[in-house]
Design an enzyme around this catalytic site. Sequence first.
Site, PDB file in Angstrom:
ATOM      1  N   TYR A 156      35.620  -4.409  12.762  1.00  0.00           N
ATOM      2  CA  TYR A 156      34.384  -4.949  11.850  1.00  0.00           C
ATOM      3  C   TYR A 156      34.416  -4.037  10.761  1.00  0.00           C
ATOM      4  O   TYR A 156      33.964  -4.622   9.759  1.00  0.00           O
ATOM      5  CB  TYR A 156      33.157  -4.612  12.625  1.00  0.00           C
ATOM      6  CG  TYR A 156      31.966  -5.038  12.071  1.00  0.00           C
ATOM      7  CD1 TYR A 156      31.554  -6.223  12.174  1.00  0.00           C
ATOM      8  CD2 TYR A 156      30.943  -4.048  11.607  1.00  0.00           C
ATOM      9  CE1 TYR A 156      30.250  -6.810  11.377  1.00  0.00           C
ATOM     10  CE2 TYR A 156      29.856  -4.536  10.911  1.00  0.00           C
ATOM     11  CZ  TYR A 156      29.294  -5.682  10.990  1.00  0.00           C
ATOM     12  OH  TYR A 156      28.157  -5.965  10.323  1.00  0.00           O
ATOM     13  N   LYS A 160      34.765  -5.285   6.916  1.00  0.00           N
ATOM     14  CA  LYS A 160      33.636  -5.224   5.602  1.00  0.00           C
ATOM     15  C   LYS A 160      34.069  -4.188   4.722  1.00  0.00           C
ATOM     16  O   LYS A 160      33.676  -4.539   3.504  1.00  0.00           O
ATOM     17  CB  LYS A 160      32.420  -4.472   6.475  1.00  0.00           C
ATOM     18  CG  LYS A 160      31.738  -5.542   7.551  1.00  0.00           C
ATOM     19  CD  LYS A 160      31.040  -6.718   6.987  1.00  0.00           C
ATOM     20  CE  LYS A 160      30.359  -7.636   8.059  1.00  0.00           C
ATOM     21  NZ  LYS A 160      29.879  -8.911   7.465  1.00  0.00           N
TER      22      LYS A 160
HETATM   23  P1  NAP Z   1      23.427 -12.938  13.811  1.00  0.00           P
HETATM   24  O1  NAP Z   1      22.236 -12.922  13.992  1.00  0.00           O
HETATM   25  O2  NAP Z   1      24.494 -12.682  14.801  1.00  0.00           O
HETATM   26  O3  NAP Z   1      24.027 -14.315  12.950  1.00  0.00           O
HETATM   27  C1  NAP Z   1      25.251 -14.587  12.466  1.00  0.00           C
HETATM   28  C2  NAP Z   1      25.542 -15.765  11.879  1.00  0.00           C
HETATM   29  O4  NAP Z   1      26.932 -16.028  11.571  1.00  0.00           O
HETATM   30  C3  NAP Z   1      24.857 -16.898  12.691  1.00  0.00           C
HETATM   31  O5  NAP Z   1      24.080 -17.843  11.869  1.00  0.00           O
HETATM   32  C4  NAP Z   1      26.123 -17.629  13.144  1.00  0.00           C
HETATM   33  O6  NAP Z   1      25.891 -19.046  13.109  1.00  0.00           O
HETATM   34  C5  NAP Z   1      27.157 -17.273  12.088  1.00  0.00           C
HETATM   35  N1  NAP Z   1      28.630 -17.215  12.421  1.00  0.00           N
HETATM   36  C6  NAP Z   1      29.125 -16.544  13.420  1.00  0.00           C
HETATM   37  N2  NAP Z   1      30.515 -16.757  13.554  1.00  0.00           N
HETATM   38  C7  NAP Z   1      30.669 -17.781  12.681  1.00  0.00           C
HETATM   39  C8  NAP Z   1      31.802 -18.715  12.607  1.00  0.00           C
HETATM   40  N3  NAP Z   1      32.673 -18.666  13.206  1.00  0.00           N
HETATM   41  N4  NAP Z   1      31.753 -19.654  11.967  1.00  0.00           N
HETATM   42  C9  NAP Z   1      30.544 -20.325  11.439  1.00  0.00           C
HETATM   43  N5  NAP Z   1      29.337 -19.334  11.291  1.00  0.00           N
HETATM   44  C10 NAP Z   1      29.468 -18.289  12.071  1.00  0.00           C
HETATM   45  O7  NAP Z   1      24.001 -12.029  12.628  1.00  0.00           O
HETATM   46  P2  NAP Z   1      23.104 -11.095  11.431  1.00  0.00           P
HETATM   47  O8  NAP Z   1      22.529  -9.949  12.023  1.00  0.00           O
HETATM   48  O9  NAP Z   1      22.102 -12.116  10.849  1.00  0.00           O
HETATM   49  O10 NAP Z   1      24.249 -10.926  10.239  1.00  0.00           O
HETATM   50  C11 NAP Z   1      24.353 -11.412   9.239  1.00  0.00           C
HETATM   51  C12 NAP Z   1      25.260 -10.630   8.444  1.00  0.00           C
HETATM   52  O11 NAP Z   1      25.000  -9.350   8.110  1.00  0.00           O
HETATM   53  C13 NAP Z   1      26.793 -10.615   9.179  1.00  0.00           C
HETATM   54  O12 NAP Z   1      27.961 -10.625   8.203  1.00  0.00           O
HETATM   55  C14 NAP Z   1      26.739  -8.973   9.705  1.00  0.00           C
HETATM   56  O13 NAP Z   1      27.947  -8.601   9.769  1.00  0.00           O
HETATM   57  C15 NAP Z   1      25.916  -8.454   8.257  1.00  0.00           C
HETATM   58  N6  NAP Z   1      25.248  -7.272   8.844  1.00  0.00           N
HETATM   59  C16 NAP Z   1      24.077  -7.409   9.732  1.00  0.00           C
HETATM   60  C17 NAP Z   1      23.552  -6.094  10.232  1.00  0.00           C
HETATM   61  C18 NAP Z   1      22.555  -6.121  11.155  1.00  0.00           C
HETATM   62  O14 NAP Z   1      22.191  -5.133  11.409  1.00  0.00           O
HETATM   63  N7  NAP Z   1      21.885  -7.257  11.676  1.00  0.00           N
HETATM   64  C19 NAP Z   1      23.932  -5.053   9.527  1.00  0.00           C
HETATM   65  C20 NAP Z   1      24.949  -4.789   8.725  1.00  0.00           C
HETATM   66  C21 NAP Z   1      25.726  -6.220   8.129  1.00  0.00           C
HETATM   67  P3  NAP Z   1      26.472 -19.797  14.612  1.00  0.00           P
HETATM   68  O15 NAP Z   1      26.536 -18.935  15.871  1.00  0.00           O
HETATM   69  O16 NAP Z   1      25.617 -20.851  14.616  1.00  0.00           O
HETATM   70  O17 NAP Z   1      27.946 -20.319  14.071  1.00  0.00           O
END
Ligand code: NAP
Length: 248
Positions: A156, A160
């Site tokens: 990961y 990133k």
């Molecule tokens: P999340 O709740 O797990 O949602 C992930 C999203 O990505 C979902 O809409 C999922 O949709 C989509 N996704 C995953 N794999 C996919 C694939 N193979 N094809 C198409 N869509 C896909 O994650 P989040 O926390 O909202 O995170 C969003 C972004 O922010 C990510 O890049 C994550 O790395 C980054 N981020 C999050 C955090 C945090 O604390 N939450 C911190 C740092 C960075 P489906 O399952 O419907 O496909």
Amino acid sequence: MSTDSTQKVAIVTGASRGIGKAIAEKLAKDGFLAALVARDEEKLSTVQKEIEAGGGVACTHVCDLAQRGAFGALIEQIFEEYGRIDVLVNNAGMTRDGLMLRMSDEDFDEVINVNLRSVFEGCRVAVRPMMRGRFGRIINITSVSGISGNAGQANYASSKAGLIGLTKTIAKEFGSKGITSNAIAPGFIETDMTAELGEEIRKGVEKTVPLRRYGQPEEIASAVSFLASDGGGYITGQVLVIDGGLTC
Ligand code: NAP
């Protein structure tokens, strides 16, 4: 759905839930046609309905970013349908955590494939219509793990960190064409992704973060909105950390 070619189009990946959903809702409020991309059709159409209930315009596109060629083809399709692509928010992401000594090749490759390779593919297609329109905003959602590294996240953190390199490279290659490219690096944000970590980690994080709480998806969406707005037009090649002070 009422659309016209003067309405700017913003593609948001991972818009079915979490941060991507909040970003799509905010950009729709800002007046963009929000093109929602993810795998879960039902969740996408719920988000679309919520946006439309608020007076916004959205369309949904089921796409598995793990499939080579799928995201590029989808962007071409969206361009053919709506005639323009103004903003591309690469937000979708996944984790397959594990200590490096035990991490399989498959878990490394899968995370790099979804989090980084698909973004390269999408950007490579999207910059063409953006260049033609002499306007484009690419916003990549990276992570503080990509800046500092994180035990248990060799795959990961690498994906990133790669996104940051890609973001800055696009800024340099396409700045003269009116395209900006920036990354946002969230810390701990309250979504399904962090819910997986459990209550104990949450309590520990909340003690460490200067603001003493997880962030909300809307707090990432507001920054995306600014970078996509006219006011963000002179910002490019930057990484904006939004982590409640975790890494300051
Ligand atoms: P999340 O709740 O797990 O949602 C992930 C999203 O990505 C979902 O809409 C999922 O949709 C989509 N996704 C995953 N794999 C996919 C694939 N193979 N094809 C198409 N869509 C896909 O994650 P989040 O926390 O909202 O995170 C969003 C972004 O922010 C990510 O890049 C994550 O790395 C980054 N981020 C999050 C955090 C945090 O604390 N939450 C911190 C740092 C960075 P489906 O399952 O419907 O496909």
